[in-house]
Design an enzyme around this catalytic site. Structure first.
Site, short mmCIF file in Angstrom:
data_model
loop_
_atom_site.label_atom_id
_atom_site.label_comp_id
_atom_site.label_asym_id
_atom_site.label_seq_id
_atom_site.Cartn_x
_atom_site.Cartn_y
_atom_site.Cartn_z
N HIS A 126 0.77 -1.27 0.12
CA HIS A 126 0.21 0.04 -0.10
C HIS A 126 0.85 1.38 -0.04
O HIS A 126 0.55 2.19 -0.20
CB HIS A 126 -0.92 -0.07 1.01
CG HIS A 126 -0.47 0.30 2.32
ND1 HIS A 126 -0.06 -0.77 3.48
CD2 HIS A 126 -0.10 1.20 3.11
CE1 HIS A 126 0.30 0.04 4.45
NE2 HIS A 126 0.37 1.17 4.34
N ASP A 156 0.10 -7.76 1.47
CA ASP A 156 0.57 -6.38 1.67
C ASP A 156 1.93 -6.20 1.77
O ASP A 156 2.57 -5.37 2.37
CB ASP A 156 -0.13 -5.69 2.81
CG ASP A 156 0.07 -4.21 2.64
OD1 ASP A 156 0.26 -3.57 1.84
OD2 ASP A 156 -0.08 -3.64 4.05
N SER A 231 4.73 3.07 7.65
CA SER A 231 4.43 1.63 6.99
C SER A 231 5.36 1.32 6.26
O SER A 231 6.18 1.94 5.41
CB SER A 231 3.12 1.99 6.13
OG SER A 231 1.92 1.98 6.90
#
Length: 403
Positions: A126, A156, A231
Site C-alpha cells: 500500500h 500487503d 508503513s
C-alpha cells in the site's frame, strides 16, 4: 539493654547495609556509578555559571560533564546505530488531474529496509500503490529511482530494487516464538520525519485485517508509537534484527498513533521472498476453502466429533480441496445474522500438526508452496480420515479463497 537504646544501633546498621548494597550490588553494574559519584561528591559534579546582561545577572547551576549512558540507553543507541543504515524512506508519486484536466502530482510517503547489497528493498504494497514514480532515500540522504520487482497484495508486501553502492542490508530474525512483553523498536519515516525511532513492547500476537482488508495472520501488535509514514519500515528486536514489517495503526478515525500498531511477521515476508527467488513471482499455497473456527460451545451445539479445528463451509469449484475430495457444508444455519453452511469436513490436522484455528492453518501454509502434497486430517461425521491434497496456487483463483 532497653529498646530505646537499641534504636541508634539499628539505624546505623540499616544505613551501613544500604550503603553496602548501593556500592557493591547496584554500583557493580556500572549503570549507577555516575549517579553514586554525583551523590557522594556533589561539589565535583556541579559548577555555577554567571550570565550578565541588560536584564541582570543569572546564576545557573550546571553539570560539570554530561552523565554516562546507563545500560538501557546504551542498548537503545546500539539498536539505532545498527539498524538505521538499512532503513529507507520511500516516496511514491502519482499524477492526478484537476477540474480543468491539469496534471497535479500527488505524493505519498512510507518506509522500507534493505534486504541485500544488490539493492532489494522490502516494504508494504500500500506504500507504493498507484505510484507512477517511486524514489528511495537512504540514511545518507542520497536519493535513487526504484523499480518494482514484485507485489503481493494478499499479504500487503512489495519488493523494490535500486542501483546504489555500499548498501548495508538489515539482519532478519525469526517471528516464531515471539512473546508478549518482549521489547521492540520501530524505525521509519513518520510524517516525513526520517530516521525516527520509537520503542515499546509486543502487546499481543493476533490475526487482523490489513489496510486493504487482507488477512494478516499472527500480526505483531505493539505499543511502540507508529504513525503515517512508518508503513513498510522494520520492527526490530533488542538486538536490532527485523522481526516484522510495520503496517498499520488502530486509530479510531484519528490519523495518528493511538498506542496500538501492527506489523506483518517477518516469516510471512520470507515466504514471499522465497517464492520470488524460486519462481519469479508469488505462489501462495491454498486449499481453496472458506472455513468456520470451531470451539467447545459450537462443537457441542452442532454435534461435532472434536471441540476444536476449522469446519469447511465451502470448497471452491475446481480448487485443491475439491480435487482431493474434501467436502463443504450442505445445511444452512446462522451465526448471529450471518448465514453459514454446516455439515462439511472438520479439519483438525495438517501434515501431523494439530489445527485448532484458522491461524494455525495459515501458519502451516506459510511453510509450503503451491504444488506441494500435504496430508490433511479431518473428521467426516464421526470418522477420522487423512486426505492427501496437492496445494493450489492462490493466484489461480480470482475469487480469492480464505485459506
Amino acid at each position: 539493654m532497653k529498646p530505646t537504646k537499641l534504636r541508634p544501633v539499628l539505624l546505623v546498621l540499616v544505613l551501613l547495609s544500604g550503603f553496602y548494597y548501593l556500592t557493591t550490588r547496584v554500583g557493580s553494574s556500572g549503570a549507577a556509578s555516575p549517579i553514586l559519584h554525583n551523590l557522594l561528591h556533589p561539589s565535583e559534579a556541579l559548577h555555577t555559571a554567571s550570565l550578565k546582561g541588560p536584564m541582570g545577572t543569572f546564576e545557573l547551576t550546571q553539570a560539570a560533564a554530561a552523565p554516562a549512558y546507563d545500560t538501557e540507553e546504551l542498548q537503545n543507541i546500539a539498536v539505532y546505530k545498527k539498524a538505521l543504515p538499512s532503513v529507507v524512506n520511500i516516496t511514491s508519486t502519482t499524477v492526478q488531474f484537476d477540474f480543468f484536466y491539469g496534471a497535479v502530482p500527488s505524493q505519498g510517503q512510507g518506509s522500507g529496509f534493505l534486504l541485500d547489497k544488490q539493492g532489494h528493498i522490502l516494504t508494504n504494497a500500500h506504500v507504493i500503490e498507484g505510484g507512477q514514480r517511486i524514489e528511495v532515500t537512504l540514511s545518507d540522504k542520497h536519493k535513487y529511482k526504484a523499480t518494482v520487482v514484485q507485489i503481493d497484495k494478499g499479504h500487503d508486501l512489495a519488493l523494490l530494487l535500486i542501483n546504489a553502492p555500499n548498501l548495508v542490508p538489515a539482519t532478519l530474525s525469526e517471528s516464531t516464538g515471539l512473546t508478549v512483553g518482549q521489547r521492540v523498536y520501530a524505525i521509519g519515516n513518520p510524517f516525513g520525519l526520517s530516521g525516527t525511532m520509537t520503542r515499546g513492547i509486543i502487546s499481543a500476537i493476533r490475526s487482523i485485517r490489513g489496510p486493504q482488508n487482507n488477512p494478516i495472520d499472527d500480526a505483531i501488535q505493539t505499543d511502540a508509537s507508529v504513525n503515517p509514514g512508518n508503513s513498510g519500515g522494520p520492527l526490530l528486536n533488542s538486538r536490532g534484527e527485523v522481526i516484522g514489517i510495520t503496517t498499520l495503526i488502530a486509530s479510531n478515525g484519528a490519523d495518528q498513533s493511538s498506542g496500538i500498531g501492527f506489523a506483518i511477521p517477518i516469516n510471512t515476508a520470507r515466504a514471499f521472498i522465497d517464492d520470488i527467488a524460486k519462481y519469479g513471482r508469488v505462489r501462495r499455497p491454498s486449499l481453496d476453502i472458506s472455513t468456520i473456527p470451531i470451539g467447545p460451545d459450537i462443537a457441542e451445539q452442532i454435534g461435532l466429533a472434536a471441540d476444536y479445528g476449522i469446519l469447511i463451509e465451502k470448497v471452491l469449484p475446481g480448487g485443491a480441496a475439491e480435487r482431493a475430495g474434501l467436502r463443504g457444508g450442505t445445511q444452512r444455519a446462522y451465526q448471529g445474522n450471518i448465514p453459514v453452511m454446516l455439515g462439511g469436513d472438520l479439519i483438525v490436522g495438517f501434515d501431523g500438526q494439530e489445527i485448532q484455528s484458522p491461524q494455525d492453518l495459515s501458519a502451516a501454509l506459510v511453510n509450503h508452496h503451491a504444488g506441494d502434497q500435504v496430508t490433511v486430517t479431518i473428521f467426516r461425521g464421526r470418522k477420522k480420515m487423512d486426505i492427501r491434497v496437492t496445494l493450489n496456487d492462490a493466484k489461480d483463483n480470482p475469487t480469492g479463497p480464505v485459506a
